[in-house]
Design a protein around this motif. Structure first.
Motif, short mmCIF file in Angstrom:
data_model
loop_
_atom_site.label_atom_id
_atom_site.label_comp_id
_atom_site.label_asym_id
_atom_site.label_seq_id
_atom_site.Cartn_x
_atom_site.Cartn_y
_atom_site.Cartn_z
N GLU A 141 0.82 -1.22 0.00
CA GLU A 141 0.00 0.00 0.00
C GLU A 141 0.85 1.27 0.00
N VAL A 142 2.12 1.16 0.40
CA VAL A 142 2.96 2.37 0.45
C VAL A 142 3.28 2.91 -0.94
N LYS A 143 3.19 2.01 -1.96
CA LYS A 143 3.71 2.40 -3.28
C LYS A 143 3.03 3.64 -3.85
N ARG A 144 1.71 3.76 -3.57
CA ARG A 144 0.99 4.92 -4.12
C ARG A 144 1.34 6.22 -3.40
N ARG A 145 2.05 6.11 -2.26
CA ARG A 145 2.43 7.33 -1.53
C ARG A 145 3.92 7.66 -1.68
N ILE A 146 4.58 6.92 -2.57
CA ILE A 146 6.00 7.21 -2.83
C ILE A 146 6.08 8.07 -4.08
N GLY A 147 6.56 9.30 -3.93
CA GLY A 147 6.61 10.23 -5.06
C GLY A 147 7.70 9.84 -6.05
N ARG A 148 8.85 9.46 -5.51
CA ARG A 148 9.96 9.04 -6.36
C ARG A 148 11.02 8.37 -5.50
N ILE A 149 11.90 7.67 -6.17
CA ILE A 149 13.05 7.05 -5.50
C ILE A 149 14.29 7.65 -6.14
N VAL A 150 15.15 8.24 -5.32
CA VAL A 150 16.41 8.79 -5.84
C VAL A 150 17.52 7.94 -5.22
N LEU A 151 18.06 7.03 -5.99
CA LEU A 151 18.96 6.02 -5.41
C LEU A 151 20.38 6.09 -5.96
N MET A 152 21.32 5.64 -5.12
CA MET A 152 22.68 5.40 -5.62
C MET A 152 22.80 3.91 -5.87
N GLY A 153 23.08 3.57 -7.13
CA GLY A 153 23.28 2.17 -7.45
C GLY A 153 23.28 1.96 -8.95
N GLY A 154 23.94 0.89 -9.37
CA GLY A 154 23.90 0.48 -10.77
C GLY A 154 24.88 1.20 -11.67
N SER A 155 24.89 0.77 -12.91
CA SER A 155 25.78 1.36 -13.90
C SER A 155 25.32 0.91 -15.28
N ALA A 156 25.29 1.85 -16.21
CA ALA A 156 25.02 1.48 -17.61
C ALA A 156 26.33 1.26 -18.34
N SER A 157 27.44 1.50 -17.63
CA SER A 157 28.76 1.29 -18.22
C SER A 157 29.49 0.22 -17.38
N ALA A 158 30.70 0.48 -16.94
CA ALA A 158 31.44 -0.54 -16.17
C ALA A 158 31.00 -0.57 -14.71
N GLY A 159 31.30 -1.68 -14.03
CA GLY A 159 30.97 -1.80 -12.62
C GLY A 159 32.15 -1.45 -11.72
N ASN A 160 31.94 -1.63 -10.41
CA ASN A 160 33.08 -1.50 -9.48
C ASN A 160 33.25 -2.75 -8.61
N ALA A 161 32.15 -3.46 -8.33
CA ALA A 161 32.28 -4.71 -7.58
C ALA A 161 32.81 -5.81 -8.51
N THR A 162 32.35 -5.79 -9.75
CA THR A 162 32.86 -6.68 -10.82
C THR A 162 32.97 -5.79 -12.06
N PRO A 163 33.53 -6.31 -13.15
CA PRO A 163 33.60 -5.48 -14.35
C PRO A 163 32.22 -5.02 -14.83
N PHE A 164 31.15 -5.71 -14.40
CA PHE A 164 29.81 -5.41 -14.89
C PHE A 164 28.91 -4.75 -13.84
N ALA A 165 29.18 -5.02 -12.56
CA ALA A 165 28.20 -4.69 -11.51
C ALA A 165 28.71 -3.65 -10.52
N GLU A 166 27.81 -2.77 -10.16
CA GLU A 166 28.08 -1.79 -9.10
C GLU A 166 27.79 -2.46 -7.75
N PHE A 167 28.47 -2.05 -6.68
CA PHE A 167 28.40 -2.75 -5.39
C PHE A 167 26.97 -2.88 -4.84
N ASN A 168 26.21 -1.80 -4.77
CA ASN A 168 24.88 -1.87 -4.12
C ASN A 168 23.94 -2.85 -4.82
#
Ligand code: BDR
Ligand code: CA
Length: 306
Positions: A141-168
């Motif tokens: 039920e919380v989803k309709r009250r969440i305006g947006r999510i501003v997150l640190m994570g991911g990468s469309a280029s290279a990673g840091n935990a692995t060559p492909f993946a960001e740590f989070n």
């Protein structure tokens, strides 16, 4: 005022993110800080969050513990970057308050559903997305009250935990897929594409060290540790990954990006990769005004009264 909930795993750059948020409580209403196992264990990151909240004069903001482990995978940490205690072995005085009696998921639900009619919550995750995935599954039920999510994570280029993946994302790819599959909720993805531009030059750490308060001295000490960690020793700067989220909330004009849909790879050698295809609910940031961002971080730490 923007209503925000911070979900983090302090973490040196999480600590700086908390300072940048604490510096702007005139425009950011911080309803709570939750923790999740990530950079270090749940016990350590929760203790760090409590102590940092106190140090940054946020004793009025509840701190709640969330997931102690990823949804499915074995726990991994980033102590090689953040030190054995998660904050560069910096010793911060004990907090004035203890963690909430409630679990982070419950407290987040209460805060979101208790907002005045018509208001929404912005979620600011700077850690593995385990708590946010659980929140969506346990209290949809919380989803309709969440305006947006501003997150640190991911990468469309290279990673840091692995060559492909960001740590989070790598730390809990299953949780990340649950969150990115919520196509109705706008997401701003501060991934490595942009956070690799969110630098703090090492020479600037001395400016912070020269300031007087306990909080400023602690920030400088943590940053000095970060600067000498294996990731940053060869460079002339450190990356302020997590502060990019608060930077975007305060100054979206510092950033640009493109709309995408994100799918998280959960098998094989690309596990944790965020595959981005054009068009969708996720604003993938890929450019930052480097000077303006660095200036903001320094001013927030140096000129505010904590
Ligand atoms: C992310 O991983 C963590 O180590 C940092 O705190 C940041 O949230 C960067 O990849
Ligand atoms: Ca983090």
């Amino acid at each position: 005022m923007e209503n925000i909930w911070i979900d983090c795993d302090p973490g040196i750059d999480d600590a700086v993110m908390l300072a940048t948020a604490a510096a702007h409580r005139d425009v950011l209403h911080i309803w709570g800080i939750s923790t999740v196992a990530g950079n270090q264990s749940s016990d350590l990151v929760t203790e760090n969050a409590l102590r940092l909240a106190s140090l940054l004069k946020m004793d009025d903001v509840p701190v709640a513990r969330g997931a102690r482990e990823p949804l499915i995978r074995t726990k991994t940490d980033a102590s090689h970057v953040h030190g054995e205690n998660g904050i560069g072995n910096c010793v911060i005085p004990p907090a004035k308050h203890s963690e909430s009696d409630k679990n982070a998921i419950e407290l987040m639900r209460d805060a979101i559903m208790g907002l005045p009619e018509g208001e929404t919550m912005t979620l600011v995750p700077t850690a593995p997305l385990t708590n946010i995935a659980l929140l969506f599954k346990v209290f949809p039920e919380v989803k309709r009250r969440i305006g947006r999510i501003v997150l640190m994570g991911g990468s469309a280029s290279a990673g840091n935990a692995t060559p492909f993946a960001e740590f989070n994302i790598f730390a809990d790819p299953d949780a990340a897929q649950i969150v990115f599959a919520e196509h109705e909720i706008p997401v701003v993805m501060c991934g490595l594409d942009v956070t690799r531009q969110c630098i703090l030059r090492k020479e600037k750490i001395n400016e912070i060290a020269g300031k007087g308060s306990a909080a400023q001295r602690a920030m400088a000490e943590m940053l000095q540790y970060y600067a000498t960690s294996s990731s940053y020793a060869p460079l002339n700067c450190v990356l302020m990954h997590d502060s990019c989220t608060i930077g975007y909330l305060l100054h979206p004009e510092f950033f640009s990006g493109r709309q995408v849909t994100v799918h998280v790879v959960r098998q094989g050698e690309n596990m944790g990769q965020t595959v981005c295809t054009p068009g969708g609910n996720v604003l993938l940031l890929d450019h930052a005004n480097v000077e303006a961002f660095e200036q903001m971080v320094i001013e927030d730490i140096c000129n505010k009264s904590f």
